[in-house]
Scaffold this active site. Sequence first.
Site, PDB file in Angstrom:
ATOM      1  N   HIS A 179       0.091   4.768  -9.757  1.00 23.42           N
ATOM      2  CA  HIS A 179       0.533   4.531 -11.145  1.00 23.42           C
ATOM      3  C   HIS A 179      -0.074   5.570 -12.091  1.00 23.42           C
ATOM      4  O   HIS A 179      -1.119   6.162 -11.787  1.00 23.42           O
ATOM      5  CB  HIS A 179       0.055   3.155 -11.614  1.00 23.42           C
ATOM      6  CG  HIS A 179       0.746   1.990 -10.987  1.00 23.42           C
ATOM      7  ND1 HIS A 179       0.073   0.916 -10.453  1.00 23.42           N
ATOM      8  CD2 HIS A 179       2.069   1.719 -10.840  1.00 23.42           C
ATOM      9  CE1 HIS A 179       0.947   0.025  -9.998  1.00 23.42           C
ATOM     10  NE2 HIS A 179       2.166   0.498 -10.205  1.00 23.42           N
ATOM     11  N   ARG A 214       7.566  -7.775  -5.194  1.00 26.87           N
ATOM     12  CA  ARG A 214       6.778  -8.252  -6.329  1.00 26.87           C
ATOM     13  C   ARG A 214       7.644  -8.922  -7.408  1.00 26.87           C
ATOM     14  O   ARG A 214       7.105  -9.418  -8.392  1.00 26.87           O
ATOM     15  CB  ARG A 214       5.930  -7.102  -6.895  1.00 26.87           C
ATOM     16  CG  ARG A 214       4.952  -6.541  -5.858  1.00 26.87           C
ATOM     17  CD  ARG A 214       3.851  -5.724  -6.470  1.00 26.87           C
ATOM     18  NE  ARG A 214       3.053  -6.523  -7.391  1.00 26.87           N
ATOM     19  CZ  ARG A 214       2.141  -6.028  -8.224  1.00 26.87           C
ATOM     20  NH1 ARG A 214       1.919  -4.733  -8.227  1.00 26.87           N
ATOM     21  NH2 ARG A 214       1.478  -6.814  -9.032  1.00 26.87           N
ATOM     22  N   ARG A 221       7.118   3.851  -8.516  1.00 28.09           N
ATOM     23  CA  ARG A 221       7.420   2.478  -8.924  1.00 28.09           C
ATOM     24  C   ARG A 221       8.302   2.390 -10.175  1.00 28.09           C
ATOM     25  O   ARG A 221       8.972   1.388 -10.381  1.00 28.09           O
ATOM     26  CB  ARG A 221       6.110   1.726  -9.197  1.00 28.09           C
ATOM     27  CG  ARG A 221       5.243   1.512  -7.959  1.00 28.09           C
ATOM     28  CD  ARG A 221       5.850   0.464  -7.045  1.00 28.09           C
ATOM     29  NE  ARG A 221       5.081   0.299  -5.835  1.00 28.09           N
ATOM     30  CZ  ARG A 221       4.014  -0.476  -5.723  1.00 28.09           C
ATOM     31  NH1 ARG A 221       3.582  -1.143  -6.763  1.00 28.09           N
ATOM     32  NH2 ARG A 221       3.394  -0.579  -4.566  1.00 28.09           N
ATOM     33  N   CYS A 234      -5.681  -3.322 -13.550  1.00 33.03           N
ATOM     34  CA  CYS A 234      -4.564  -4.053 -12.905  1.00 33.03           C
ATOM     35  C   CYS A 234      -4.723  -5.567 -12.937  1.00 33.03           C
ATOM     36  O   CYS A 234      -3.739  -6.291 -12.836  1.00 33.03           O
ATOM     37  CB  CYS A 234      -4.449  -3.662 -11.437  1.00 33.03           C
ATOM     38  SG  CYS A 234      -4.413  -1.915 -11.130  1.00 33.03           S
ATOM     39  N   ASP A 271       0.246  -9.434  -3.906  1.00 34.61           N
ATOM     40  CA  ASP A 271      -0.240  -8.570  -4.986  1.00 34.61           C
ATOM     41  C   ASP A 271      -0.311  -9.293  -6.331  1.00 34.61           C
ATOM     42  O   ASP A 271      -0.497  -8.643  -7.359  1.00 34.61           O
ATOM     43  CB  ASP A 271       0.687  -7.353  -5.110  1.00 34.61           C
ATOM     44  CG  ASP A 271       0.542  -6.412  -3.934  1.00 34.61           C
ATOM     45  OD1 ASP A 271      -0.508  -5.757  -3.836  1.00 34.61           O
ATOM     46  OD2 ASP A 271       1.462  -6.366  -3.084  1.00 34.61           O
ATOM     47  N   GLU A 288      -1.188  -6.929 -14.354  1.00 34.18           N
ATOM     48  CA  GLU A 288      -0.831  -5.860 -15.300  1.00 34.18           C
ATOM     49  C   GLU A 288       0.560  -5.278 -15.044  1.00 34.18           C
ATOM     50  O   GLU A 288       1.244  -4.852 -15.977  1.00 34.18           O
ATOM     51  CB  GLU A 288      -1.862  -4.726 -15.196  1.00 34.18           C
ATOM     52  CG  GLU A 288      -1.492  -3.513 -16.014  1.00 34.18           C
ATOM     53  CD  GLU A 288      -2.454  -2.356 -15.854  1.00 34.18           C
ATOM     54  OE1 GLU A 288      -2.614  -1.874 -14.717  1.00 34.18           O
ATOM     55  OE2 GLU A 288      -3.040  -1.941 -16.844  1.00 34.18           O
ATOM     56  N   ASP A 289       0.958  -5.273 -13.767  1.00 33.47           N
ATOM     57  CA  ASP A 289       2.235  -4.629 -13.438  1.00 33.47           C
ATOM     58  C   ASP A 289       3.446  -5.421 -13.911  1.00 33.47           C
ATOM     59  O   ASP A 289       4.559  -4.898 -13.958  1.00 33.47           O
ATOM     60  CB  ASP A 289       2.338  -4.426 -11.915  1.00 33.47           C
ATOM     61  CG  ASP A 289       1.329  -3.407 -11.442  1.00 33.47           C
ATOM     62  OD1 ASP A 289       1.096  -2.431 -12.170  1.00 33.47           O
ATOM     63  OD2 ASP A 289       0.758  -3.601 -10.354  1.00 33.47           O
ATOM     64  N   LEU A 348       0.863  -1.188   0.000  1.00 33.68           N
ATOM     65  CA  LEU A 348       0.000   0.000   0.000  1.00 33.68           C
ATOM     66  C   LEU A 348       0.890   1.226   0.000  1.00 33.68           C
ATOM     67  O   LEU A 348       1.854   1.293   0.766  1.00 33.68           O
ATOM     68  CB  LEU A 348      -0.920   0.025   1.223  1.00 33.68           C
ATOM     69  CG  LEU A 348      -2.066  -0.987   1.257  1.00 33.68           C
ATOM     70  CD1 LEU A 348      -2.831  -0.881   2.570  1.00 33.68           C
ATOM     71  CD2 LEU A 348      -3.021  -0.807   0.085  1.00 33.68           C
TER      72      LEU A 348
HETATM   73  N1  GLY Z   1      -1.166  -3.224  -3.989  1.00 33.73           N
HETATM   74  C1  GLY Z   1      -0.834  -2.916  -5.324  1.00 33.73           C
HETATM   75  C2  GLY Z   1       0.583  -2.547  -5.441  1.00 33.73           C
HETATM   76  O1  GLY Z   1       1.018  -1.825  -4.593  1.00 33.73           O
HETATM   77  O2  GLY Z   1       1.343  -2.939  -6.284  1.00 33.73           O
END
Ligand code: GLY
Length: 254
Positions: free
Chosen positions: A160, A85, A130, A247, A60, A65-66, A18
């Site tokens: 984002h 991630r 990010r 996402c 996550d 998508e990320d 978060l």
């Molecule tokens: N909870 C989505 C992210 O922070 O990537």
Amino acid sequence: MRIAITRELSEAIVDCELTHLERVPIDVELARLQHHQYEDCLASLDCAVQQLPAGRDMPDSLFVEDIAVVLDEVAIITRPGAHRRWLETPAIAAALQPYRRLLRIGPPGTLDGGDVLQMGRQIFVGQSGRTNRSGIQQLRRLLKPFGYSVEAVPVQGCLHLKSAVTQLSEDTLLVNPDWVTPGVFGIHRILEIHPSEPHAGNALWIDQTVIYPSAYPATLERLQRAGIQVKTLDVSEIAKAEGGVTCCSLLFDV
Ligand code: GLY
């Protein structure tokens, strides 16, 4: 055929990343139901949904998508800006391998797919918490041979770029002007979110339809008044994990 890659919602979601939201309890069962409804909605729009299993210790991982930027010619496996991630990338790379040649963002670059807005051969990339300068430069270098231009876009106040702006049709963008400057996108038609709904800028455009959260009725009214065909979904629990409707899937044609 259009494929939608999704990933099962893990009960670890309660421990998600978060950045701009306070942690509040997530009802995991309700979140799962909402995620299934989202997948059903994709299927109703003629997407062949391929759900990957949830990643262990990957809170996550439903936010697929990320992890990749999938274009007609190639897929870029990202290096997410949240180090936790990085574990998510092998399964997404394996799922995309049959369909696309894979290229990768490497260190020191970081890039989240949620920061990448593709409009034809123009690709806008959010300079967010990010996605860093190296990530954007690498994306530009990787995509130049395919004729794409990559333009960095400052964003503030949100996770984002696609928290602030998404496409509603070929020539229409939905924008939160407090988070991104609408003028940077050139000549496109701009629809602003209702100021009382700052998180309302994330919509998922598929052909003639937009998938949109039911939580933003004032902005929804603006979409409908503009003649946009909308399918609404309750994604309230997923929103608590700082994720939107774009996402949760990777969409591409094969
Ligand atoms: N909870 C989505 C992210 O922070 O990537």
